[in-house]
Design a protein around this motif. Structure first.
Motif, PDB file in Angstrom:
ATOM      1  N   LEU A  22      56.636 134.118  -6.074  1.00  0.00           N
ATOM      2  CA  LEU A  22      56.641 133.633  -7.245  1.00  0.00           C
ATOM      3  C   LEU A  22      58.392 133.287  -7.064  1.00  0.00           C
ATOM      4  O   LEU A  22      59.186 132.375  -6.938  1.00  0.00           O
ATOM      5  N   GLU A  74      58.431 127.105  -8.471  1.00  0.00           N
ATOM      6  CA  GLU A  74      58.888 126.385 -10.146  1.00  0.00           C
ATOM      7  C   GLU A  74      58.017 125.879 -10.298  1.00  0.00           C
ATOM      8  O   GLU A  74      58.435 126.548 -12.303  1.00  0.00           O
ATOM      9  N   VAL A  81      53.145 130.311 -10.651  1.00  0.00           N
ATOM     10  CA  VAL A  81      54.603 131.838 -10.763  1.00  0.00           C
ATOM     11  C   VAL A  81      53.658 132.607 -11.066  1.00  0.00           C
ATOM     12  O   VAL A  81      53.279 133.806 -11.800  1.00  0.00           O
ATOM     13  N   LEU A 139      51.802 136.268 -10.556  1.00  0.00           N
ATOM     14  CA  LEU A 139      52.447 137.405 -11.373  1.00  0.00           C
ATOM     15  C   LEU A 139      51.575 138.070 -11.061  1.00  0.00           C
ATOM     16  O   LEU A 139      51.077 139.490 -11.711  1.00  0.00           O
ATOM     17  N   PHE A 174      47.966 142.741 -21.509  1.00  0.00           N
ATOM     18  CA  PHE A 174      49.306 142.712 -20.697  1.00  0.00           C
ATOM     19  C   PHE A 174      48.701 141.164 -19.412  1.00  0.00           C
ATOM     20  O   PHE A 174      49.161 139.419 -19.999  1.00  0.00           O
ATOM     21  N   LEU A 207      48.075 137.696 -21.080  1.00  0.00           N
ATOM     22  CA  LEU A 207      49.167 137.364 -22.449  1.00  0.00           C
ATOM     23  C   LEU A 207      49.542 136.366 -21.471  1.00  0.00           C
ATOM     24  O   LEU A 207      50.435 135.218 -21.289  1.00  0.00           O
ATOM     25  N   ALA A 262      50.211 132.881 -22.078  1.00  0.00           N
ATOM     26  CA  ALA A 262      52.167 132.127 -21.418  1.00  0.00           C
ATOM     27  C   ALA A 262      52.255 131.587 -20.777  1.00  0.00           C
ATOM     28  O   ALA A 262      53.420 130.262 -20.892  1.00  0.00           O
ATOM     29  N   MET A 263      51.847 131.724 -19.005  1.00  0.00           N
ATOM     30  CA  MET A 263      51.750 130.933 -18.742  1.00  0.00           C
ATOM     31  C   MET A 263      51.068 129.067 -18.642  1.00  0.00           C
ATOM     32  O   MET A 263      51.579 128.305 -18.260  1.00  0.00           O
ATOM     33  N   TYR A 300      51.470 128.447 -21.474  1.00  0.00           N
ATOM     34  CA  TYR A 300      52.443 127.523 -22.617  1.00  0.00           C
ATOM     35  C   TYR A 300      52.827 126.801 -21.723  1.00  0.00           C
ATOM     36  O   TYR A 300      53.503 125.644 -22.167  1.00  0.00           O
ATOM     37  N   LEU A 301      53.822 127.627 -20.760  1.00  0.00           N
ATOM     38  CA  LEU A 301      54.452 127.095 -19.939  1.00  0.00           C
ATOM     39  C   LEU A 301      54.334 125.653 -19.270  1.00  0.00           C
ATOM     40  O   LEU A 301      54.840 124.363 -18.976  1.00  0.00           O
ATOM     41  N   VAL A 304      56.099 139.468 -22.742  1.00  0.00           N
ATOM     42  CA  VAL A 304      55.114 138.171 -22.871  1.00  0.00           C
ATOM     43  C   VAL A 304      55.671 137.347 -24.350  1.00  0.00           C
ATOM     44  O   VAL A 304      55.492 136.506 -23.548  1.00  0.00           O
ATOM     45  N   VAL A 337      58.392 134.704 -24.520  1.00  0.00           N
ATOM     46  CA  VAL A 337      58.131 133.698 -24.361  1.00  0.00           C
ATOM     47  C   VAL A 337      58.186 132.458 -24.541  1.00  0.00           C
ATOM     48  O   VAL A 337      58.471 131.065 -24.566  1.00  0.00           O
ATOM     49  N   PHE A 338      57.184 132.682 -26.235  1.00  0.00           N
ATOM     50  CA  PHE A 338      57.073 131.894 -27.241  1.00  0.00           C
ATOM     51  C   PHE A 338      58.273 131.118 -27.496  1.00  0.00           C
ATOM     52  O   PHE A 338      58.533 130.086 -27.866  1.00  0.00           O
ATOM     53  N   GLN A 353      60.775 129.891 -25.830  1.00  0.00           N
ATOM     54  CA  GLN A 353      60.431 128.423 -24.663  1.00  0.00           C
ATOM     55  C   GLN A 353      60.351 127.118 -26.182  1.00  0.00           C
ATOM     56  O   GLN A 353      61.399 125.721 -26.062  1.00  0.00           O
ATOM     57  N   GLY A 354      60.268 127.530 -26.669  1.00  0.00           N
ATOM     58  CA  GLY A 354      60.658 126.964 -28.560  1.00  0.00           C
ATOM     59  C   GLY A 354      59.746 125.617 -28.113  1.00  0.00           C
ATOM     60  O   GLY A 354      60.470 124.916 -29.289  1.00  0.00           O
ATOM     61  N   THR A 365      61.534 124.898 -18.860  1.00  0.00           N
ATOM     62  CA  THR A 365      61.049 126.126 -18.460  1.00  0.00           C
ATOM     63  C   THR A 365      61.213 127.070 -17.541  1.00  0.00           C
ATOM     64  O   THR A 365      60.795 128.523 -17.279  1.00  0.00           O
ATOM     65  N   SER A 366      62.401 126.509 -16.835  1.00  0.00           N
ATOM     66  CA  SER A 366      63.184 127.492 -15.422  1.00  0.00           C
ATOM     67  C   SER A 366      63.497 129.115 -16.393  1.00  0.00           C
ATOM     68  O   SER A 366      62.746 129.877 -15.509  1.00  0.00           O
ATOM     69  N   VAL A 379      63.142 130.836 -18.928  1.00  0.00           N
ATOM     70  CA  VAL A 379      62.436 131.254 -19.249  1.00  0.00           C
ATOM     71  C   VAL A 379      61.415 131.662 -18.388  1.00  0.00           C
ATOM     72  O   VAL A 379      60.424 132.612 -18.131  1.00  0.00           O
ATOM     73  N   THR A 380      61.304 130.590 -17.141  1.00  0.00           N
ATOM     74  CA  THR A 380      60.112 131.725 -16.103  1.00  0.00           C
ATOM     75  C   THR A 380      60.524 132.698 -15.481  1.00  0.00           C
ATOM     76  O   THR A 380      59.875 133.596 -15.222  1.00  0.00           O
ATOM     77  N   ILE A 403      60.084 135.751 -17.352  1.00  0.00           N
ATOM     78  CA  ILE A 403      58.892 136.271 -17.533  1.00  0.00           C
ATOM     79  C   ILE A 403      58.226 136.807 -16.250  1.00  0.00           C
ATOM     80  O   ILE A 403      58.287 137.878 -16.064  1.00  0.00           O
ATOM     81  N   ILE A 404      59.257 136.737 -15.193  1.00  0.00           N
ATOM     82  CA  ILE A 404      58.872 137.006 -13.500  1.00  0.00           C
ATOM     83  C   ILE A 404      59.950 138.521 -13.658  1.00  0.00           C
ATOM     84  O   ILE A 404      59.371 139.848 -13.433  1.00  0.00           O
TER      85      ILE A 404
END
Lengths: 227, 464
Positions: free
Chosen positions: A164, A168, A173, A177, A204, A207, A211-212, A214-215, B134, B137-138, B141-142, B148-149, B151-152, B155-156
């Motif tokens: 983490l 970046e 990341v 997590l 959890f 998800l 989510a990651m 998606y990112l 979690v 995030v969706f 981020q949109g 992404t920075s 929202v990253t 989530i952390i």
């Protein structure tokens, strides 16, 4: 399934623990996204194996299997988006590759920051081991299981935190997590072996992977030169 | 298991989320569903007795007075955000995810341990809040490429809070078995403090707020700041109220006041220096959250009343500012002060929303934000001069930031805006309605009094 469990039960716990600690360290050191996905799957399988071979009193083996399976299920989610993100390569880097020679086979070994990542992983592991040996979790029996579980939990959490702190990009990341959560669950699941809690923790984890993923897709679509 | 009563607050938003997925091709129907369902549930929660406990997953679902008002507020705010976001094409997943988050947050607040449990465990609340975070995030981020920075970071921080919260609950269980152990008491308080420090973006874990506010769609930021963090504040109050060993410990209250003042100080130092609206909104919201935490830490009825009023009106202030920011970003490609030059001549209602929302967030009269801040200042000025000065300084700092933005907005322009760049009638009507509510609450804060009285009466940890 019974055969698999009996084979696993015959494995020495220390061997599984060493393999798990090494995998957690490699997740920090390695930069190749394909290898990272593979290592994540191996890490979750080893966590399940450790929970089985430790033979913790009052801890149902089924929960260990569920935990490993849920963990492994996160891998395809991340794999698909990693692949769509061309394994994390910069679009500019790809253009250069198209023009010139093919990438050398072991280029990831020469990736920038490899030495730094290795040193940080080792230091993190040393701190985790020292903390784990000083304050083992006391409520687990037998004591050998308590020691192994403590070391595994601290190692996973420390390596997850390193990932983490150092990265970046969303894949690393996400791996960080998932490692931190897995490290916590190694300790928490024997402490609170309730099926609903394990299921919610599984949701959890899935998800987080989603989510990651998606990112990762959004990160891969970044404008050129923004890496 | 029968579905009815308070369980409706969990089940109905989930069903509506599923329906909005099925109806994703029809954006208007999805949006209407997302607007009406939370609003209807908020009215039901306020008007009908849903206090009959029901069993689910070995726990009970029970709607207590404090949570009833809080959930009604969260659902109404969500409905208003869904209404505001309607015309900005948020993507088909926005409404289902938003409704699922609402369902999870309702679950986090009303699912309780069974009556025979030896301690008031909050395991499910922790897990539901973590899952809701979690999911956030969706919308945050949109779908913007490369962003992404922020929202990253979000989530952390939110994910790291889960282990801390579950450990706090586990330590609490052990503390119940040996209540005289000072080490265990201290460890439990520390773990509760660490978990809420992470969840409420308290310094030094606040960095996701400015980053998200700069990158994310403004109304999604408002959703996270008000709905998600609002639910976390209510959970904090529930923990303080339900766990006597934590809520009754003066060290916990001192920690809350200290954390609150640090955040107020952060806002005071940094808000006025910002050069874009996203970060200004973030530091204003952080200072406001600091004021809320400080007010809760006072553990007095007046302090808790001020905290609840601030929680309600902050949704209005940030929502109003976000509506203006959304239009400015859509039409002029950003919200940095340089891009806002002459905005007031091009988007007059959006500019007014930004200014009024910002000044309300700062707590200036006659806007809604003043009601809570004034109550807190009255309570604080009797015994803590430094805190009073810091609270005033944060208000001044946020106001200076807003006025710097206004100066740019008032710059003359060379050519007027064309029709495409102007606000549409629907957008202007929404802004005017929100402005009217903001002004009305600022002028007549007494309209909130009945709800605030009921809310404060539900929390017995104050004045213990």
């Amino acid at each position: 399934m019974t055969d698999l469990v009996s084979v696993l039960s015959g494995l020495p716990a220390t061997t599984v623990l060493i393999a798990l600690v090494a995998t957690a360290g490699l997740l920090v050191i390695v930069a190749d996204w394909r290898l990272l996905n593979l290592l994540l799957g191996v890490q979750f399988l080893l966590i399940g194996a450790l929970l089985i071979v430790s033979q913790i009193e009052g801890f149902p083996i089924e929960l260990a299997i569920v935990k490993a399976l849920v963990g492994v299920m996160t891998v395809p989610v991340l794999y698909i988006s990693s692949r769509r993100a061309r394994w994390g390569r910069d679009p500019d880097e790809e253009d250069e590759e198209d023009l010139g020679e093919p990438r050398p086979r072991f280029v990831w070994l020469r990736a920038p920051g490899l030495a730094l990542r290795a040193i940080v992983a080792l230091l993190g592991m040393a701190v985790a081991l020292s903390l784990a040996l000083r304050s083992p979790i006391q409520f687990l029996t037998p004591p050998a299981a308590a020691r192994d579980i403590t070391i595994a939990a601290f190692a996973l959490i420390s390596q997850g935190l390193m990932n983490l702190a150092l990265n970046e990009n969303p894949l690393k990341v996400g791996l960080g997590l998932l490692s931190v959560t897995a490290g916590f669950e190694v300790f928490y699941t024997p402490a609170e072996p309730t099926l609903v809690v394990v299921a919610l923790l599984g949701i959890f984890n899935l998800l987080i992977a989603l989510a990651m993923s998606y990112l990762i897709a959004a990160w891969a679509a970044r404008p050129r030169g923004a890496a | 298991m029968t579905i009815g009563g308070s369980m409706l607050l969990i089940i109905v938003p989930l069903m509506a989320a599923a329906l909005t997925v099925l109806l994703r091709r029809s954006g208007t129907v999805s949006a209407l569903l997302a607007i009406i369902v939370p609003l209807g549930l908020a009215v039901i929660a306020l008007r009908f007795p849903l206090d009959e406990p029901q069993a689910i997953l070995g726990r009970i679902v029970v709607l207590e007075t404090g949570d009833r008002i809080a959930i009604a507020f969260l659902f109404m705010t969500a409905s208003a955000i869904f209404l505001s976001v309607w015309r900005s094409s948020p993507g088909w997943a926005y409404y289902p995810v938003g409704l699922a988050i609402l369902s999870l947050l309702a679950g986090a607040l009303i699912i309780r341990p069974p009556l025979n449990e030896v301690y008031p465990s909050f395991v499910y609340s922790a897990l539901f809040i973590a899952i809701a975070s979690v999911l956030c995030v969706f919308p945050l981020q949109g779908g913007a490429p490369g962003r992404t920075s922020g929202v990253t970071r979000f989530i952390i921080v939110m994910s790291l809070a889960l282990p801390a919260l579950l450990l706090a609950d586990w330590a609490l269980g052990r503390l119940t078995q040996s209540p005289d152990s000072p080490d265990l008491t201290q460890a439990t308080i520390l773990l509760v403090a660490v978990s809420f420090t992470l969840l409420l973006a308290i310094f030094p874990f606040h960095t996701w707020v400015p980053a998200v506010s700069r990158e994310a769609p403004p109304l999604s930021t408002a959703f996270a700041l008000n709905i998600l963090l609002g639910a976390v504040v209510i959970l904090l109050l529930d923990v303080l109220n339900g766990v006597r060993l934590v809520g009754g410990d003066p060290r916990m209250l001192e920690l809350l006041r200290g954390a609150g003042l640090i955040m107020v100080g952060l806002g005071a130092v940094l808000a006025w220096t910002q050069i874009d609206l996203g970060r200004l909104l973030a530091y204003g919201a952080l200072a406001d959250m600091g004021a809320i935490l400080f007010a809760i830490g006072l553990a007095s009825p007046a302090g808790l009343a001020a905290a609840f009023i601030m929680l309600i009106v902050r949704a209005l202030s940030t929502g109003l500012m976000a509506m203006g920011m959304m239009l400015a970003r859509e039409r002029y490609g950003g919200d940095s002060f340089a891009k806002l030059r002459g905005l007031i001549w091009r988007l007059p209602w959006a500019s007014l929303a930004i200014i009024a929302g910002g000044l309300s967030l700062a707590g200036l009269p006659p806007l809604a934000g003043f009601a809570g801040r004034w109550g807190l200042l009255q309570e604080t000025s009797h015994f803590d001069l430094r805190a009073t000065i810091l609270l005033l300084a944060s208000s001044v700092s946020v106001s200076i930031g807003v006025l710097r933005g206004l100066r740019e907005m008032l710059q003359p322009i060379d050519e007027p805006a064309n029709d495409k760049q102007r606000e549409r009638r629907g957008e202007a009507i929404l802004i005017v309605a929100a402005l009217a509510v903001c002004l009305f609450i600022g002028l007549f804060p007494g309209v909130l009094a009945p709800s605030v009285r009921q809310f404060v009466a539900a929390y017995t940890f104050v004045g213990r």
